[in-house]
Design a protein around this motif. Structure first.
Motif, short mmCIF file in Angstrom:
data_model
loop_
_atom_site.label_atom_id
_atom_site.label_comp_id
_atom_site.label_asym_id
_atom_site.label_seq_id
_atom_site.Cartn_x
_atom_site.Cartn_y
_atom_site.Cartn_z
N THR A 176 0.83 -1.20 0.00
CA THR A 176 0.00 0.00 0.00
C THR A 176 0.87 1.26 0.00
OG1 THR A 176 -1.79 -1.14 1.17
CG2 THR A 176 -1.79 1.26 1.26
N GLU A 177 1.90 1.26 0.84
CA GLU A 177 2.81 2.41 0.89
C GLU A 177 3.53 2.58 -0.45
OE1 GLU A 177 5.41 1.74 4.15
OE2 GLU A 177 3.87 2.10 5.69
N ARG A 178 3.97 1.47 -1.03
CA ARG A 178 4.65 1.53 -2.32
C ARG A 178 3.74 2.13 -3.40
NH1 ARG A 178 5.47 -0.19 -7.18
NH2 ARG A 178 3.46 -1.25 -7.16
N ASN A 179 2.49 1.69 -3.42
CA ASN A 179 1.54 2.22 -4.41
C ASN A 179 1.27 3.70 -4.17
OD1 ASN A 179 1.28 -0.27 -5.69
ND2 ASN A 179 -0.50 -0.88 -4.49
N LEU A 180 1.23 4.09 -2.89
CA LEU A 180 1.00 5.50 -2.57
C LEU A 180 2.14 6.36 -3.08
CD1 LEU A 180 -0.64 7.67 -1.06
CD2 LEU A 180 0.68 7.09 0.99
N TYR A 181 3.38 5.94 -2.79
CA TYR A 181 4.53 6.73 -3.23
C TYR A 181 4.68 6.69 -4.75
CZ TYR A 181 5.78 6.75 1.71
OH TYR A 181 5.76 6.94 3.08
N ALA A 182 4.39 5.53 -5.35
CA ALA A 182 4.46 5.44 -6.80
C ALA A 182 3.43 6.36 -7.45
CB ALA A 182 4.22 3.99 -7.25
N GLY A 183 2.25 6.44 -6.84
CA GLY A 183 1.23 7.35 -7.37
C GLY A 183 1.65 8.80 -7.26
N ALA A 184 2.35 9.12 -6.15
CA ALA A 184 2.83 10.50 -5.98
C ALA A 184 3.86 10.84 -7.06
CB ALA A 184 3.43 10.67 -4.60
N VAL A 185 4.75 9.90 -7.36
CA VAL A 185 5.75 10.13 -8.42
C VAL A 185 5.05 10.32 -9.76
CG1 VAL A 185 7.68 9.11 -9.69
CG2 VAL A 185 7.59 8.93 -7.20
N ASP A 186 4.02 9.50 -10.02
CA ASP A 186 3.25 9.65 -11.26
C ASP A 186 2.64 11.05 -11.36
OD1 ASP A 186 3.82 7.12 -12.13
OD2 ASP A 186 1.92 6.24 -11.49
N GLN A 187 2.08 11.53 -10.24
CA GLN A 187 1.45 12.84 -10.25
C GLN A 187 2.45 13.95 -10.51
OE1 GLN A 187 -1.73 11.89 -10.70
NE2 GLN A 187 -2.31 13.64 -9.47
N PHE A 188 3.70 13.74 -10.10
CA PHE A 188 4.74 14.73 -10.37
C PHE A 188 5.24 14.63 -11.81
CE2 PHE A 188 5.68 14.96 -5.66
CZ PHE A 188 5.31 16.29 -5.56
N ALA A 189 4.66 13.73 -12.60
CA ALA A 189 5.01 13.54 -14.01
C ALA A 189 6.48 13.18 -14.18
CB ALA A 189 4.66 14.80 -14.81
N VAL A 190 6.98 12.34 -13.28
CA VAL A 190 8.35 11.86 -13.37
C VAL A 190 8.32 10.38 -13.75
CG1 VAL A 190 10.48 11.39 -12.09
CG2 VAL A 190 9.21 13.51 -11.68
N GLY A 191 9.01 10.04 -14.83
CA GLY A 191 9.10 8.64 -15.23
C GLY A 191 10.08 7.90 -14.33
N THR A 192 9.73 6.70 -13.92
CA THR A 192 10.59 5.89 -13.06
C THR A 192 10.81 4.53 -13.72
OG1 THR A 192 9.64 6.94 -11.10
CG2 THR A 192 10.91 4.93 -10.76
N ILE A 193 12.07 4.16 -13.88
CA ILE A 193 12.44 2.87 -14.48
C ILE A 193 13.43 2.20 -13.53
CG2 ILE A 193 13.44 1.70 -16.48
CD1 ILE A 193 12.79 4.30 -18.08
N ILE A 194 13.10 1.01 -13.07
CA ILE A 194 13.96 0.28 -12.13
C ILE A 194 14.65 -0.87 -12.86
CG2 ILE A 194 14.02 -1.08 -10.01
CD1 ILE A 194 11.59 0.49 -9.07
#
Length: 376
Positions: A176-194
């Motif tokens: 749940t925390e991971r999804n929350l933080y991932a959603g915040a990164v999405d909202q900041f319009a930052v692409g994340t690639i691991i």
């Protein structure tokens, strides 16, 4: 009569019990095995008992229909007499409720008897962090009653079930925390690639998926990420290799940046490459090793106007204007987009300055983009 478990059988069931939190339907394999060894009609596991405020979470070996589960959650749970058992103790229905009371109960007549259930064996478990769950093993009227051997078999697994539920709760909390933080990164319009330890892509977020799909500066070649021009790609591979070496050598996290040209001629992408610190006990393959952050200068802010309006006490017209300015339009372009005169736009802007405490358009844009509005 329950079958005696060999050490191999017990070990297999215990393995499925601890594997349960990772199954698509949690604990389905373990419950099915328990159902078999106890010669029961079905086994039900209620992870969260229903209440007047929320429905329960139920796993059933006979695949109860959604209608049956909903019926229990919404009505019959209040009538169920076989609840509130001693914590962690396995008991039979006969020990808890007299046979006469059971046969005369509305719960039995209207809910259990139609499903062919008469004998019930169960335990209630409350974990250390407060999670409540119930396990119920059922047999029909024609079947023999549960014995002390049956109780002993289930009792062997109750402490392990409690630990497995605690693991399930922790995994869910982390997810749940991971999804929350991932959603915040999405909202900041930052692409994340691991990337993993071999530089292969493990995971991408929605923004990265869009950029890769466009193939304008980012694209995939198998499981490998390619960026920009051949020269850009060479530099990118160097940065990834450096980040991987830093991680393997347990050195401080390396952070590097580069710009990537886009074939379309649009503004360059900004890329950050950094190693992912490993935990002390981290082992195994396919672990997050490098994270790539990608920014697209042409990506517009997605802050909802209603949130901007509420945060800064703006009128709808002022919020619309502020968002257009935050997305890079000039005052003239914004007034044209809104279909208002430049003088009206300037009046809205002056009012917005007064409410937000800024004195220049650039300060207003920075205020909006750095606010929590983009998380809305």
């Amino acid at each position: 009569m329950a079958h005696s478990l060999t050490l191999e059988q017990f070990s297999g069931m215990l393995g499925n019990l601890y594997q349960g939190p990772l199954e698509p339907t949690p604990w389905q394999s373990f419950l099915s095995q328990l159902n078999q060894f106890l010669d029961s009609k079905y086994v039900t596991f209620i992870l969260r008992p229903p209440s007047d405020d929320s429905d329960g979470l139920m796993v059933n070996t006979n695949g109860s229909s959604a209608e049956v589960v909903a019926s229990y959650n919404r009505y019959y749970f209040n009538l169920d007499p076989f609840v509130g058992l001693p914590n962690g103790k396995v008991v039979t229905l006969e020990e808890f409720v007299s046979q006469q009371d059971w046969l005369n109960s509305e719960f039995y007549k209207n809910f259990m008897e139609p499903t062919g259930v008469f004998h019930i064996l169960g335990a209630d478990i409350t974990t250390h962090d407060g999670a409540q769950c119930r396990i119920r093993v059922s047999r029909g009227l024609e079947a023999p009653a549960f014995t002390d051997d049956d109780k002993a078999l289930l009792a062997h697994f109750v402490p392990h079930l409690e630990r497995s539920v605690a693991l399930h709760t922790q995994i869910n909390r982390i997810e749940t925390e991971r999804n929350l933080y991932a959603g915040a990164v999405d909202q900041f319009a930052v692409g994340t690639i691991i990337l993993d330890e071999n530089g292969k892509i493990l995971q991408t977020n929605q923004v990265a998926d869009r950029l890769i799909k466009e193939k304008d500066g980012l694209k995939l070649s198998g499981d490998n990420l390619q960026v920009g021009t051949p020269r850009d790609c060479q530099e990118f591979r160097r940065l990834v290799k450096q980040a991987l070496q830093s991680q393997r050598g347990e050195q401080p996290s390396v952070v590097e940046a580069m710009r990537v040209q886009r074939p379309s001629g649009r503004a360059d992408l900004g890329i950050i490459v950094r190693s992912v610190p490993l935990s002390e006990w981290n082992e195994g393959k396919h672990c997050p090793s490098v994270v790539i952050f990608v920014s697209d200068p042409e990506q517009e802010s997605s802050a909802p106007q209603e949130i901007v309006k509420a945060l800064f006490d703006l009128t709808p017209a002022e919020a619309q204007l502020a968002m257009l300015l935050a997305n890079g339009l000039t005052l003239d372009e914004a007034s044209e987009a809104l279909g208002i005169s430049r003088n009206t736009a300037r009046a809205h802007l002056r009012s917005t300055f007064s409410k937000t405490g800024v004195t220049r358009q650039t300060m207003l844009v920075r205020l909006i983009l750095r606010s929590v509005a983009t998380l809305g």
